[in-house]
Design a protein around this motif. Sequence first.
Motif, PDB file in Angstrom:
ATOM      1  N   VAL A 192     -51.431  90.864 -33.670  1.00  0.00           N
ATOM      2  CA  VAL A 192     -51.444  89.649 -33.802  1.00  0.00           C
ATOM      3  C   VAL A 192     -53.318  89.343 -33.776  1.00  0.00           C
ATOM      4  CG1 VAL A 192     -49.469  89.374 -33.388  1.00  0.00           C
ATOM      5  CG2 VAL A 192     -51.236  89.328 -31.369  1.00  0.00           C
ATOM      6  N   GLU A 193     -53.546  88.541 -34.502  1.00  0.00           N
ATOM      7  CA  GLU A 193     -54.189  88.170 -34.668  1.00  0.00           C
ATOM      8  C   GLU A 193     -54.556  86.542 -34.658  1.00  0.00           C
ATOM      9  OE1 GLU A 193     -58.259  86.861 -37.338  1.00  0.00           O
ATOM     10  OE2 GLU A 193     -57.309  88.933 -37.875  1.00  0.00           O
ATOM     11  N   VAL A 194     -54.787  86.299 -33.257  1.00  0.00           N
ATOM     12  CA  VAL A 194     -55.075  84.475 -32.826  1.00  0.00           C
ATOM     13  C   VAL A 194     -56.813  83.927 -32.934  1.00  0.00           C
ATOM     14  CG1 VAL A 194     -55.099  83.180 -30.482  1.00  0.00           C
ATOM     15  CG2 VAL A 194     -53.698  85.647 -30.974  1.00  0.00           C
ATOM     16  N   ASP A 195     -56.364  82.407 -33.626  1.00  0.00           N
ATOM     17  CA  ASP A 195     -57.796  82.396 -33.950  1.00  0.00           C
ATOM     18  C   ASP A 195     -57.559  80.692 -32.563  1.00  0.00           C
ATOM     19  OD1 ASP A 195     -59.054  79.977 -34.763  1.00  0.00           O
ATOM     20  OD2 ASP A 195     -57.712  79.747 -36.400  1.00  0.00           O
ATOM     21  N   TRP A 196     -58.737  81.362 -31.500  1.00  0.00           N
ATOM     22  CA  TRP A 196     -58.842  80.390 -30.532  1.00  0.00           C
ATOM     23  C   TRP A 196     -59.166  78.984 -30.590  1.00  0.00           C
ATOM     24  CZ3 TRP A 196     -55.945  81.588 -26.856  1.00  0.00           C
ATOM     25  CH2 TRP A 196     -55.318  83.029 -26.255  1.00  0.00           C
ATOM     26  N   THR A 197     -60.590  79.206 -31.791  1.00  0.00           N
ATOM     27  CA  THR A 197     -61.124  78.352 -32.303  1.00  0.00           C
ATOM     28  C   THR A 197     -60.294  76.815 -32.444  1.00  0.00           C
ATOM     29  OG1 THR A 197     -62.518  79.515 -31.959  1.00  0.00           O
ATOM     30  CG2 THR A 197     -62.788  77.095 -33.730  1.00  0.00           C
ATOM     31  N   ARG A 198     -59.001  77.552 -33.373  1.00  0.00           N
ATOM     32  CA  ARG A 198     -58.561  76.287 -33.886  1.00  0.00           C
ATOM     33  C   ARG A 198     -57.319  75.983 -32.058  1.00  0.00           C
ATOM     34  NH1 ARG A 198     -53.048  76.998 -38.291  1.00  0.00           N
ATOM     35  NH2 ARG A 198     -52.701  74.906 -37.977  1.00  0.00           N
ATOM     36  N   ILE A 199     -56.683  76.437 -31.863  1.00  0.00           N
ATOM     37  CA  ILE A 199     -55.548  76.538 -30.532  1.00  0.00           C
ATOM     38  C   ILE A 199     -56.564  75.402 -29.589  1.00  0.00           C
ATOM     39  CG2 ILE A 199     -54.789  77.286 -28.268  1.00  0.00           C
ATOM     40  CD1 ILE A 199     -54.035  79.956 -30.214  1.00  0.00           C
ATOM     41  N   GLN A 200     -58.191  76.035 -29.384  1.00  0.00           N
ATOM     42  CA  GLN A 200     -58.951  75.020 -28.515  1.00  0.00           C
ATOM     43  C   GLN A 200     -58.856  73.038 -29.242  1.00  0.00           C
ATOM     44  OE1 GLN A 200     -62.964  76.344 -27.917  1.00  0.00           O
ATOM     45  NE2 GLN A 200     -63.353  74.966 -26.509  1.00  0.00           N
ATOM     46  N   LYS A 201     -59.440  73.678 -29.855  1.00  0.00           N
ATOM     47  CA  LYS A 201     -59.217  72.145 -30.930  1.00  0.00           C
ATOM     48  C   LYS A 201     -58.376  70.974 -30.830  1.00  0.00           C
ATOM     49  CE  LYS A 201     -60.389  72.991 -35.065  1.00  0.00           C
ATOM     50  NZ  LYS A 201     -60.327  72.721 -36.540  1.00  0.00           N
ATOM     51  N   ASP A 202     -56.494  72.246 -30.803  1.00  0.00           N
ATOM     52  CA  ASP A 202     -54.994  71.255 -30.476  1.00  0.00           C
ATOM     53  C   ASP A 202     -55.387  70.801 -29.446  1.00  0.00           C
ATOM     54  OD1 ASP A 202     -55.025  71.938 -33.631  1.00  0.00           O
ATOM     55  OD2 ASP A 202     -54.090  73.616 -33.017  1.00  0.00           O
ATOM     56  N   VAL A 203     -55.904  71.747 -28.961  1.00  0.00           N
ATOM     57  CA  VAL A 203     -55.306  71.415 -26.844  1.00  0.00           C
ATOM     58  C   VAL A 203     -56.034  70.638 -25.901  1.00  0.00           C
ATOM     59  CG1 VAL A 203     -55.237  72.626 -24.734  1.00  0.00           C
ATOM     60  CG2 VAL A 203     -54.213  73.876 -27.005  1.00  0.00           C
ATOM     61  N   GLU A 204     -57.501  70.547 -26.455  1.00  0.00           N
ATOM     62  CA  GLU A 204     -58.516  70.133 -25.697  1.00  0.00           C
ATOM     63  C   GLU A 204     -58.598  68.256 -25.552  1.00  0.00           C
ATOM     64  OE1 GLU A 204     -63.004  70.492 -27.317  1.00  0.00           O
ATOM     65  OE2 GLU A 204     -62.725  71.916 -25.780  1.00  0.00           O
ATOM     66  N   PRO A 205     -58.099  67.944 -26.786  1.00  0.00           N
ATOM     67  CA  PRO A 205     -57.725  66.255 -25.760  1.00  0.00           C
ATOM     68  C   PRO A 205     -55.975  65.786 -24.936  1.00  0.00           C
ATOM     69  CG  PRO A 205     -57.866  67.083 -28.921  1.00  0.00           C
ATOM     70  CD  PRO A 205     -57.666  67.743 -27.989  1.00  0.00           C
ATOM     71  N   LEU A 206     -55.535  66.588 -25.709  1.00  0.00           N
ATOM     72  CA  LEU A 206     -54.398  66.375 -24.294  1.00  0.00           C
ATOM     73  C   LEU A 206     -55.347  67.037 -22.836  1.00  0.00           C
ATOM     74  CD1 LEU A 206     -51.694  68.778 -25.970  1.00  0.00           C
ATOM     75  CD2 LEU A 206     -52.309  66.500 -25.835  1.00  0.00           C
ATOM     76  N   LEU A 207     -56.096  67.653 -22.694  1.00  0.00           N
ATOM     77  CA  LEU A 207     -57.001  67.731 -20.766  1.00  0.00           C
ATOM     78  C   LEU A 207     -57.799  66.948 -20.714  1.00  0.00           C
ATOM     79  CD1 LEU A 207     -56.897  71.545 -21.715  1.00  0.00           C
ATOM     80  CD2 LEU A 207     -55.184  70.081 -20.631  1.00  0.00           C
ATOM     81  N   GLN A 208     -57.981  66.260 -21.345  1.00  0.00           N
ATOM     82  CA  GLN A 208     -59.567  64.690 -21.668  1.00  0.00           C
ATOM     83  C   GLN A 208     -58.463  64.121 -20.708  1.00  0.00           C
ATOM     84  OE1 GLN A 208     -60.627  63.384 -25.129  1.00  0.00           O
ATOM     85  NE2 GLN A 208     -61.746  64.931 -25.648  1.00  0.00           N
TER      86      GLN A 208
ATOM     87  N   GLY B   6     -56.583  61.867 -21.466  1.00  0.00           N
ATOM     88  CA  GLY B   6     -55.367  62.128 -22.542  1.00  0.00           C
ATOM     89  C   GLY B   6     -54.427  62.453 -21.177  1.00  0.00           C
ATOM     90  N   LEU B   7     -54.502  62.989 -20.289  1.00  0.00           N
ATOM     91  CA  LEU B   7     -53.723  62.926 -19.183  1.00  0.00           C
ATOM     92  C   LEU B   7     -53.472  62.068 -17.672  1.00  0.00           C
ATOM     93  CD1 LEU B   7     -55.930  65.479 -17.475  1.00  0.00           C
ATOM     94  CD2 LEU B   7     -53.488  66.274 -18.366  1.00  0.00           C
ATOM     95  N   GLN B   8     -54.194  60.830 -18.478  1.00  0.00           N
ATOM     96  CA  GLN B   8     -53.479  59.693 -17.735  1.00  0.00           C
ATOM     97  C   GLN B   8     -52.925  58.327 -18.370  1.00  0.00           C
ATOM     98  OE1 GLN B   8     -57.334  57.269 -17.261  1.00  0.00           O
ATOM     99  NE2 GLN B   8     -57.166  58.353 -15.063  1.00  0.00           N
ATOM    100  N   SER B   9     -52.163  58.902 -19.879  1.00  0.00           N
ATOM    101  CA  SER B   9     -51.842  58.765 -20.619  1.00  0.00           C
ATOM    102  C   SER B   9     -50.083  58.654 -20.309  1.00  0.00           C
ATOM    103  CB  SER B   9     -52.220  58.763 -22.111  1.00  0.00           C
ATOM    104  OG  SER B   9     -50.779  58.351 -23.185  1.00  0.00           O
ATOM    105  N   LEU B  10     -50.850  60.247 -20.179  1.00  0.00           N
ATOM    106  CA  LEU B  10     -49.023  61.386 -19.676  1.00  0.00           C
ATOM    107  C   LEU B  10     -48.678  61.128 -18.799  1.00  0.00           C
ATOM    108  CD1 LEU B  10     -47.602  63.651 -20.659  1.00  0.00           C
ATOM    109  CD2 LEU B  10     -48.864  65.365 -18.833  1.00  0.00           C
ATOM    110  N   TRP B  11     -49.277  60.973 -17.551  1.00  0.00           N
ATOM    111  CA  TRP B  11     -49.293  60.896 -16.309  1.00  0.00           C
ATOM    112  C   TRP B  11     -47.889  59.437 -16.235  1.00  0.00           C
ATOM    113  CZ3 TRP B  11     -47.690  61.932 -11.584  1.00  0.00           C
ATOM    114  CH2 TRP B  11     -47.483  60.966 -10.673  1.00  0.00           C
ATOM    115  N   HIS B  12     -48.566  57.902 -17.188  1.00  0.00           N
ATOM    116  CA  HIS B  12     -48.168  56.995 -17.075  1.00  0.00           C
ATOM    117  C   HIS B  12     -46.627  56.878 -17.761  1.00  0.00           C
ATOM    118  CE1 HIS B  12     -51.539  54.605 -15.585  1.00  0.00           C
ATOM    119  NE2 HIS B  12     -52.383  54.938 -15.536  1.00  0.00           N
ATOM    120  N   ARG B  13     -47.038  58.358 -18.877  1.00  0.00           N
ATOM    121  CA  ARG B  13     -45.842  58.098 -19.870  1.00  0.00           C
ATOM    122  C   ARG B  13     -44.351  58.455 -18.991  1.00  0.00           C
ATOM    123  NH1 ARG B  13     -47.159  60.979 -25.188  1.00  0.00           N
ATOM    124  NH2 ARG B  13     -48.147  61.797 -23.624  1.00  0.00           N
ATOM    125  N   LEU B  14     -44.604  59.284 -18.072  1.00  0.00           N
ATOM    126  CA  LEU B  14     -44.388  60.210 -16.786  1.00  0.00           C
ATOM    127  C   LEU B  14     -43.746  59.058 -16.388  1.00  0.00           C
ATOM    128  CD1 LEU B  14     -42.259  62.164 -15.694  1.00  0.00           C
ATOM    129  CD2 LEU B  14     -44.784  63.101 -14.104  1.00  0.00           C
TER     130      LEU B  14
END
Length: 106
Positions: free
Chosen positions: A54-70, A73-81
């Motif tokens: 397999v070939e993994v596009d880590w740059t694309r994964i980083q772009k998709d995951v980074e906003p969730l880890l800010q 994003g974490l505060q919003s996730l906590w409030h929704r939970l």
Amino acid sequence: MELPNLAPYLGQITFGGLAGYAVGYALKKVGRALAVVLGLLFIALQLLAQAGYVEVDWTRIQKDVEPLLQQSGLQSLWHRLVATLTYNLPFGASFVGGLLLGLRAG
């Protein structure tokens, strides 16, 4: 307020705290199990990539995951939970307190 006036609420507060503690404890255990699964998945993926399957596009994964880890994003996730877990609960405050204690204890 007298204790007899508080009696109907003591049951709700107790149940809310205990339910919150149980949910927090379970969330922490599930979170740990999820971390183990994700770690094993990462190792398997890296082994497959190194072997050329397999070939993994880590740059694309980083772009998709980074906003969730800010922080926002974490505060919003906590409030929704919390909003989901306390939806339509009259004992929401004691539930959140128990949830925090359960997360800490788990």
